[in-house]
Design a protein around this motif. Structure first.
Motif, PDB file in Angstrom:
ATOM      1  N   GLN A  40     -12.446  54.746  21.735  1.00 34.29           N
ATOM      2  CA  GLN A  40     -11.250  54.041  21.276  1.00 34.29           C
ATOM      3  C   GLN A  40     -11.018  54.274  19.788  1.00 34.29           C
ATOM      4  OE1 GLN A  40     -11.423  49.703  21.058  1.00 34.29           O
ATOM      5  NE2 GLN A  40      -9.319  49.571  21.800  1.00 34.29           N
ATOM      6  N   SER A  41     -12.085  54.199  19.000  1.00 39.20           N
ATOM      7  CA  SER A  41     -11.959  54.401  17.553  1.00 39.20           C
ATOM      8  C   SER A  41     -11.479  55.807  17.239  1.00 39.20           C
ATOM      9  CB  SER A  41     -13.310  54.142  16.874  1.00 39.20           C
ATOM     10  OG  SER A  41     -13.735  52.807  17.071  1.00 39.20           O
ATOM     11  N   GLN A  43      -9.710  57.762  19.177  1.00 38.44           N
ATOM     12  CA  GLN A  43      -8.305  57.895  19.568  1.00 38.44           C
ATOM     13  C   GLN A  43      -7.383  57.281  18.515  1.00 38.44           C
ATOM     14  OE1 GLN A  43      -8.433  56.034  23.425  1.00 38.44           O
ATOM     15  NE2 GLN A  43      -9.033  57.925  24.486  1.00 38.44           N
ATOM     16  N   GLN A  44      -7.802  56.140  17.964  1.00 37.90           N
ATOM     17  CA  GLN A  44      -7.010  55.518  16.893  1.00 37.90           C
ATOM     18  C   GLN A  44      -6.973  56.417  15.664  1.00 37.90           C
ATOM     19  OE1 GLN A  44      -9.367  51.697  17.283  1.00 37.90           O
ATOM     20  NE2 GLN A  44      -7.360  50.811  16.835  1.00 37.90           N
ATOM     21  N   GLY A  47      -4.725  59.361  16.309  1.00 39.84           N
ATOM     22  CA  GLY A  47      -3.326  58.957  16.298  1.00 39.84           C
ATOM     23  C   GLY A  47      -2.774  58.843  14.890  1.00 39.84           C
ATOM     24  N   GLN A  61      -3.167  53.111   6.693  1.00 33.33           N
ATOM     25  CA  GLN A  61      -3.574  52.844   8.073  1.00 33.33           C
ATOM     26  C   GLN A  61      -5.048  53.182   8.283  1.00 33.33           C
ATOM     27  OE1 GLN A  61      -0.829  55.170  10.395  1.00 33.33           O
ATOM     28  NE2 GLN A  61       0.940  53.958   9.763  1.00 33.33           N
ATOM     29  N   LEU A  65      -8.194  50.831   9.404  1.00 30.76           N
ATOM     30  CA  LEU A  65      -8.990  51.163  10.575  1.00 30.76           C
ATOM     31  C   LEU A  65     -10.472  51.235  10.233  1.00 30.76           C
ATOM     32  CD1 LEU A  65      -9.318  52.023  13.523  1.00 30.76           C
ATOM     33  CD2 LEU A  65      -8.851  54.391  12.801  1.00 30.76           C
TER      34      LEU A  65
END
Length: 207
Positions: A40-41, A43-44, A47, A61, A65
């Motif tokens: 998940q991290s 993918q963030q 992105g 951003q 994160l």
């Protein structure tokens, strides 16, 4: 010195740390939970880096994160090693502030270098107190890199506490570098703080 190499230089490559300072709040994470967290991290991270926002927006951003997924304060205390015990509360506060600033500058510096980054989550295995998730990271024009992410549960949430690249723990490398600065100046922790501030000043002036 390792300042320029630290975290998102390798969170994006992708890096970051035995017993941690503050380990009383760290607990083991299951292999499945650690893999899901890193997936998940990642993918963030992808992105944001590969998105259409401006460089300034991406930097902001990414800072947010990284503060969510990395145990920055605990990593900072770990790399201080035994010198954490000789710092005054004021020096410790100054160190953590500088540590966060250097991380923020690194994030901004690395954005363009890792445009197009992608990764694959492979296996996960317990190593000491950490669950290490093995990934393959690919960036355009670069050979795929095998990167291990050490994950602990800190205060109820999974966090990245180390990154292992080519068999090298980056938190240990950083601790050795910081120790060398202090030892080279007669054991004065103020020398490390001055070096960190100097690095921040040079980066700011170069932008």
């Amino acid at each position: 010195m390792y300042f320029r190499r630290f975290i998102l230089g390798t969170v994006a490559a992708m890096p970051l740390l035995a017993a941690m300072a503050g380990a009383a709040h760290a607990q083991a994470v299951s292999a499945d939970a650690a893999k899901a967290f890193i997936r998940q991290s990642g993918q963030q991270l992808q992105g944001i880096i590969n998105g259409s926002a401006t460089q300034a927006q991406k930097a902001d951003q990414l800072r947010q994160l990284v503060n969510q997924i990395v145990a920055v304060d605990q990593v900072g205390d770990y790399v201080l090693g035994r010198y954490l015990n000789v710092m005054t509360p004021q020096q410790h506060g100054q160190f953590q502030n500088l540590f966060h600033q250097l991380l923020s500058y690194n994030i901004t510096y690395q954005i363009k270098a890792y445009q197009g980054v992608s990764f694959i989550v492979n296996s996960a295995a317990q190593q000491g107190n950490d669950m290490v998730v093995n990934t393959t990271v690919t960036s355009p024009g670069k050979q795929p890199a095998d990167v291990g992410w050490a994950v602990d549960e800190i205060d109820g949430s999974p966090k990245i506490v180390d990154v292992i690249v080519a068999g090298t723990s980056l938190r240990i490398t950083t601790r050795n570098d910081y120790s060398s600065v202090i030892v080279g100046h007669g054991g004065q922790v103020s020398a490390l703080l001055n070096a960190m501030q100097g690095q921040i000043t040079r980066i700011a002036n170069a932008q």
